[in-house]
Design an enzyme around this catalytic site. Structure first.
Site, PDB file in Angstrom:
ATOM      1  N   ARG A  52       0.796  -1.221   0.000  1.00  0.00           N
ATOM      2  CA  ARG A  52       0.000   0.000   0.000  1.00  0.00           C
ATOM      3  C   ARG A  52       0.831   1.275   0.000  1.00  0.00           C
ATOM      4  O   ARG A  52       0.574   2.203  -0.769  1.00  0.00           O
ATOM      5  CB  ARG A  52      -0.934   0.045   1.213  1.00  0.00           C
ATOM      6  CG  ARG A  52      -2.256  -0.636   0.987  1.00  0.00           C
ATOM      7  CD  ARG A  52      -2.752  -1.214   2.279  1.00  0.00           C
ATOM      8  NE  ARG A  52      -1.827  -2.262   2.675  1.00  0.00           N
ATOM      9  CZ  ARG A  52      -1.927  -3.531   2.296  1.00  0.00           C
ATOM     10  NH1 ARG A  52      -2.920  -3.908   1.556  1.00  0.00           N
ATOM     11  NH2 ARG A  52      -1.030  -4.436   2.644  1.00  0.00           N
ATOM     12  N   THR A  53       1.825   1.336   0.880  1.00  0.00           N
ATOM     13  CA  THR A  53       2.558   2.589   0.998  1.00  0.00           C
ATOM     14  C   THR A  53       3.261   2.914  -0.318  1.00  0.00           C
ATOM     15  O   THR A  53       3.147   4.019  -0.854  1.00  0.00           O
ATOM     16  CB  THR A  53       3.560   2.512   2.167  1.00  0.00           C
ATOM     17  OG1 THR A  53       2.841   2.141   3.347  1.00  0.00           O
ATOM     18  CG2 THR A  53       4.249   3.841   2.398  1.00  0.00           C
ATOM     19  N   LYS A  81      26.284  -4.438  -3.435  1.00  0.00           N
ATOM     20  CA  LYS A  81      27.754  -4.380  -3.520  1.00  0.00           C
ATOM     21  C   LYS A  81      28.369  -3.796  -2.265  1.00  0.00           C
ATOM     22  O   LYS A  81      29.570  -3.596  -2.190  1.00  0.00           O
ATOM     23  CB  LYS A  81      28.179  -3.521  -4.725  1.00  0.00           C
ATOM     24  CG  LYS A  81      27.662  -3.993  -6.056  1.00  0.00           C
ATOM     25  CD  LYS A  81      28.149  -3.028  -7.154  1.00  0.00           C
ATOM     26  CE  LYS A  81      27.506  -3.345  -8.492  1.00  0.00           C
ATOM     27  NZ  LYS A  81      27.769  -2.279  -9.473  1.00  0.00           N
ATOM     28  N   ARG A 102      11.784   3.751   3.067  1.00  0.00           N
ATOM     29  CA  ARG A 102      11.389   2.772   4.104  1.00  0.00           C
ATOM     30  C   ARG A 102      12.599   1.890   4.362  1.00  0.00           C
ATOM     31  O   ARG A 102      13.170   1.311   3.428  1.00  0.00           O
ATOM     32  CB  ARG A 102      10.212   1.924   3.634  1.00  0.00           C
ATOM     33  CG  ARG A 102       9.964   0.747   4.565  1.00  0.00           C
ATOM     34  CD  ARG A 102       8.710  -0.029   4.234  1.00  0.00           C
ATOM     35  NE  ARG A 102       7.513   0.684   4.623  1.00  0.00           N
ATOM     36  CZ  ARG A 102       6.289   0.151   4.594  1.00  0.00           C
ATOM     37  NH1 ARG A 102       6.115  -1.088   4.176  1.00  0.00           N
ATOM     38  NH2 ARG A 102       5.238   0.849   4.976  1.00  0.00           N
ATOM     39  N   HIS A 130       5.673   5.889  11.374  1.00  0.00           N
ATOM     40  CA  HIS A 130       5.110   5.754  10.027  1.00  0.00           C
ATOM     41  C   HIS A 130       4.146   6.933   9.846  1.00  0.00           C
ATOM     42  O   HIS A 130       2.926   6.760   9.806  1.00  0.00           O
ATOM     43  CB  HIS A 130       4.397   4.411   9.917  1.00  0.00           C
ATOM     44  CG  HIS A 130       4.058   3.974   8.528  1.00  0.00           C
ATOM     45  ND1 HIS A 130       4.144   4.799   7.424  1.00  0.00           N
ATOM     46  CD2 HIS A 130       3.628   2.772   8.057  1.00  0.00           C
ATOM     47  CE1 HIS A 130       3.767   4.123   6.355  1.00  0.00           C
ATOM     48  NE2 HIS A 130       3.462   2.889   6.713  1.00  0.00           N
TER      49      HIS A 130
HETATM   50  C1  NCD Z   1       2.231  -1.144   8.039  1.00  0.00           C
HETATM   51  C2  NCD Z   1       3.722  -0.966   8.154  1.00  0.00           C
HETATM   52  O1  NCD Z   1       4.453  -1.186   7.187  1.00  0.00           O
HETATM   53  O2  NCD Z   1       4.123  -0.569   9.237  1.00  0.00           O
HETATM   54  N1  NCD Z   1       1.797  -1.294   6.713  1.00  0.00           N
HETATM   55  C3  NCD Z   1       1.450  -0.175   6.004  1.00  0.00           C
HETATM   56  O3  NCD Z   1       2.275   0.638   5.670  1.00  0.00           O
HETATM   57  N2  NCD Z   1       0.155   0.002   5.710  1.00  0.00           N
HETATM   58  C4  NCD Z   1       1.647  -2.143   8.947  1.00  0.00           C
HETATM   59  C5  NCD Z   1       2.247  -3.516   9.018  1.00  0.00           C
HETATM   60  O4  NCD Z   1       3.179  -3.871   8.310  1.00  0.00           O
HETATM   61  O5  NCD Z   1       1.725  -4.292   9.826  1.00  0.00           O
END
Ligand code: NCD
Length: 301
Positions: A52-53, A81, A102, A130
């Site tokens: 999703r993100t 590398k 991320r 997040h």
């Molecule tokens: C979450 C995350 O990556 O922290 N997912 C997201 O971005 N919607 C939640 C999760 O991984 O449980």
């Protein structure tokens, strides 16, 4: 407005409200797109899995008329590398106008923001924060209930390792809400956050879903398997909570949110109940991320 989106703790309430207001304005462009970010490039540096993100950032940038570069699999990049995070960030800084990162290390996004000249957006740094998920969560709550103030909200699941609930708890502490924290004892909300809550809003901590008082909203989270040092602890806690057609009765009319992905904590049969709003919540990632990108790129309508 902020130069980077690293932690919800960097936000004042008025910054949050401004993003939510802009997101609402972005709704008009969701279906047919716009050219506000034409010629701009967003880079995505994903050192951890994402559906999703990552996809909603991509969708948001393309709806804004911009384009997207990046990776979601470091095995195809020079990270393989031995290139450092700093060098990878410095390079992507040359190639793009805004960066989304991320990474499993807490503090990695802050480091990236110190290195990069372009705005950096934290899409999750380990168990820490997040913030963009939190903004779309707040947007969803506001859309659903009309206002965040006055609500009683339960957070259920892995409150220790879940970064979404860490960011969300800090954000909600700026509003007039009450929290119910529901988790196994081993997975309680970290103390630095409960200390902050003590100073700001009323909250209680409980273990059993059966003890849940009447709430307006239940924010369910996945037990974060990949963050456990001890696999036995995961095995012990993984099935603690499950919302299905029977246990949903415990929730009354409460709306159910979940940042997704879910594993077994919400049965699929719940998806069609009027309580479930987690796919609407996922959809809200688009206008909210459009608002964030357009704000940081200074291309607001
Ligand atoms: C979450 C995350 O990556 O922290 N997912 C997201 O971005 N919607 C939640 C999760 O991984 O449980």
């Amino acid at each position: 407005m902020l130069h980077d989106i690293i932690s919800i703790r960097d936000f004042e309430k008025k910054d949050i409200e401004e993003i939510l207001f802009t997101a609402k304005k972005m709704e008009q462009y969701v279906d047919n797109g716009t050219t506000l970010a034409k010629g701009k490039i967003l880079s995505m540096l994903f050192f951890e899995p994402s559906t999703r993100t990552m996809m909603s950032f991509q969708s948001a940038m393309e709806r804004l008329g911009g384009s997207v570069i990046g990776f979601s699999d470091t095995s195809t990049t020079s990270v393989k590398k031995g290139e450092t995070l700093i060098d990878t960030v410095s390079t992507m800084d040359q190639y793009s106008d805004v960066m989304v990162i991320r990474n499993p290390l807490e503090g990695s996004a802050r480091l990236a923001a110190e290195v990069a000249e372009i705005p950096v957006i934290n899409a999750g740094d380990g168990t820490n924060q997040h913030p963009t998920q939190t903004l779309l969560d707040l947007y969803t709550i506001k859309k659903e209930f009309g206002s965040i103030d006055g609500l009683k909200i339960a957070m259920v699941g892995d409150l220790k390792y879940g970064r979404t609930v860490h960011s969300l708890a800090y954000a909600l502490s700026m509003y007039n809400v009450e929290l119910v924290l529901v988790s196994p004892r081993e997975l309680r909300m970290p103390e630095d956050i409960t200390e902050h809550l003590k100073d700001t809003i009323p909250y209680i901590e409980i273990v059993a879903l059966e003890d849940l008082p009447k709430v307006d909203l239940v924010y369910v989270t996945r037990i974060q398997k990949e963050r456990f040092g001890d696999p036995n602890e995961y095995e012990r806690t993984k099935n603690t909570y499950r919302i299905d057609k029977n246990s949903i009765k415990l929730l009354g009319n409460a709306k159910i949110m979940h940042p997704l992905p879910r594993v077994s904590e919400i049965a699929r049969e719940v998806d069609t109940s009027p309580n479930a709003i987690y796919f609407k919540q996922a959809r809200n990632g688009i206008p909210v991320r459009m608002a964030l990108i357009a704000t940081l790129l200074e291309v607001l309508p």
